[in-house]
Design an enzyme around this catalytic site. Sequence first.
Site, PDB file in Angstrom:
ATOM      1  N   ASP A 187      44.221  42.621  34.117  1.00  0.00           N
ATOM      2  CA  ASP A 187      45.275  43.486  34.569  1.00  0.00           C
ATOM      3  C   ASP A 187      45.970  45.311  33.936  1.00  0.00           C
ATOM      4  OD1 ASP A 187      47.555  44.371  36.566  1.00  0.00           O
ATOM      5  OD2 ASP A 187      49.198  43.212  35.449  1.00  0.00           O
ATOM      6  N   GLY A 188      45.508  46.621  34.361  1.00  0.00           N
ATOM      7  CA  GLY A 188      45.802  47.382  33.497  1.00  0.00           C
ATOM      8  C   GLY A 188      44.561  48.634  34.261  1.00  0.00           C
ATOM      9  N   ASN A 189      43.786  48.332  35.263  1.00  0.00           N
ATOM     10  CA  ASN A 189      42.482  49.224  35.274  1.00  0.00           C
ATOM     11  C   ASN A 189      43.097  50.865  35.821  1.00  0.00           C
ATOM     12  OD1 ASN A 189      40.982  47.256  35.367  1.00  0.00           O
ATOM     13  ND2 ASN A 189      40.480  46.247  36.675  1.00  0.00           N
TER      14      ASN A 189
ATOM     15  N   TRP B 240      44.755  52.708  33.661  1.00  0.00           N
ATOM     16  CA  TRP B 240      43.903  53.454  32.683  1.00  0.00           C
ATOM     17  C   TRP B 240      42.770  54.184  33.508  1.00  0.00           C
ATOM     18  CZ3 TRP B 240      37.799  53.596  32.588  1.00  0.00           C
ATOM     19  CH2 TRP B 240      37.750  54.002  31.624  1.00  0.00           C
TER      20      TRP B 240
ATOM     21  N   SER C 246      44.012  38.725  44.034  1.00  0.00           N
ATOM     22  CA  SER C 246      45.191  37.849  43.938  1.00  0.00           C
ATOM     23  C   SER C 246      45.402  37.796  46.024  1.00  0.00           C
ATOM     24  CB  SER C 246      46.779  38.061  43.767  1.00  0.00           C
ATOM     25  OG  SER C 246      47.279  39.653  44.026  1.00  0.00           O
TER      26      SER C 246
ATOM     27  N   ASN D 245      47.062  40.924  46.043  1.00  0.00           N
ATOM     28  CA  ASN D 245      46.038  42.331  46.559  1.00  0.00           C
ATOM     29  C   ASN D 245      45.270  42.375  47.932  1.00  0.00           C
ATOM     30  OD1 ASN D 245      44.920  41.312  43.168  1.00  0.00           O
ATOM     31  ND2 ASN D 245      46.270  42.866  43.632  1.00  0.00           N
TER      32      ASN D 245
ATOM     33  N   ARG E 139      54.737  38.696  33.143  1.00  0.00           N
ATOM     34  CA  ARG E 139      54.801  37.657  34.614  1.00  0.00           C
ATOM     35  C   ARG E 139      53.132  37.441  34.993  1.00  0.00           C
ATOM     36  NH1 ARG E 139      56.144  43.155  36.644  1.00  0.00           N
ATOM     37  NH2 ARG E 139      54.007  44.340  37.903  1.00  0.00           N
ATOM     38  N   LEU E 140      53.976  36.063  35.770  1.00  0.00           N
ATOM     39  CA  LEU E 140      53.254  35.677  36.251  1.00  0.00           C
ATOM     40  C   LEU E 140      51.823  36.108  37.393  1.00  0.00           C
ATOM     41  CD1 LEU E 140      53.784  32.056  35.341  1.00  0.00           C
ATOM     42  CD2 LEU E 140      51.779  32.586  34.446  1.00  0.00           C
ATOM     43  N   SER E 141      52.405  36.689  38.175  1.00  0.00           N
ATOM     44  CA  SER E 141      52.031  37.225  39.919  1.00  0.00           C
ATOM     45  C   SER E 141      50.896  36.511  40.320  1.00  0.00           C
ATOM     46  CB  SER E 141      51.374  38.554  39.473  1.00  0.00           C
ATOM     47  OG  SER E 141      52.287  39.437  38.906  1.00  0.00           O
TER      48      SER E 141
ATOM     49  N   GLU F  23      49.539  28.428  25.913  1.00  0.00           N
ATOM     50  CA  GLU F  23      50.553  29.327  25.547  1.00  0.00           C
ATOM     51  C   GLU F  23      49.996  30.562  25.766  1.00  0.00           C
ATOM     52  OE1 GLU F  23      51.846  28.569  22.646  1.00  0.00           O
ATOM     53  OE2 GLU F  23      52.076  26.557  22.731  1.00  0.00           O
TER      54      GLU F  23
END
Length: 235
Positions: free
Chosen positions: A12-14, A17, A57, A60, A186-188, A199
Site C-alpha cells: 500500500d501507498g503507491n 508516494w 482488491s 479496487n 487494517r486488513l482491507s 504475526e
Amino acid sequence: MTIPKHVAIIMDGNGRWAKQRGQTRLKGHNAGAETVERIMKASADMGIKYLTLYAFSIENWNRPKLEVEGLMQLLHNFLKKKRKLIMKEGYRLNAIGRIDMLPEKTAKLLEEVMKESENNPNGTLTFALSYGGRTEIIDATKQIAEKVAKGEISVDQIDEQIFSANLYTSNLPDPDIMIRTSGEIRLSNFLLWQLSYAEFFFTETLWPDFSREEYEQIINTFANRDRRFGGVKNA
Ligand code: IPE
Ligand code: IPE
Ligand code: MG
C-alpha cells in the site's frame, strides 16, 4: 534464525508516494512494481517458500476507470517483462481472486506464466488479484454446499480442513507474517480466514520505498516473536 515459510504483504501507498512527488498515481504504481521485483528477489535469497502479494482488491474495481485500466496494463506489462525473472528466481507463479474479472488477454498471459513456471523448485509467488477475503469465503461456502447437495460430503464432515481446502489458497500454508506498508492499520479484506495466527507488521514506509533492508529487519524481528497459538510456553 527462524525463516517464515509464508509471507503475505499488503502493498500500500503507491498513490501517496506519487502525490508527494507531484506525479500521477500511475507513476506510483510503476514504482511499486519495482519494489515487487526487489522483494521477490530478497524473498528468494532468504529462502522464503511462499510469498503472497496483495496487488488488486475486489474493491479496487471501484477506483476511477483510468486508474483501473492503468493498473491492468501495468499487470500485463509486469507479467510480460518479468516472466524471465520469475523463472530465474525459481518461483512458481500463482494467483488468487476472481481472475475471470481481469481483462481476457491478461488472464490468458497469467495462465501462461503460471503454466511455464509450475515446476519451479524454490517456492510459490502468489498475486492476489481481484481478491476479496469475504468473496473467497462465500465462494468456498458455495463449493462446499454444492458438494453436500451432490452427496459427496455430509454436513457433519465440514471442518476447518475441508473449509481451507475449498478456499483459493487450498495449495498454500497459512501466512506466518502479514506486512502492510503505508501506515494504514487494517486488513482491507485480505486473507481473512488465513491470517488467524499470523504475526502482523505495520510500517509507515510507502510501498515504492520499501527496501530489502527493512524487509530483512522485519524477518529478523519475526524470529524473536513468541508465537503461542493459544497455548502456554515453558509450562
Ligand atoms: C496500493 O497503493 C496499490 C493498490 C491498491 C492497487 P494505493 O493505490 O492504494 O496507494 P495509496 O493508498 O492511495 O497511497
Ligand atoms: C488494499 O489497499 C489493497 C491493495 C493493496 C491491493 P487499499 O488502498 O485498496 O485499501 P484501503 O482502501 O486503504 O482500505
Ligand atoms: Mg491504498
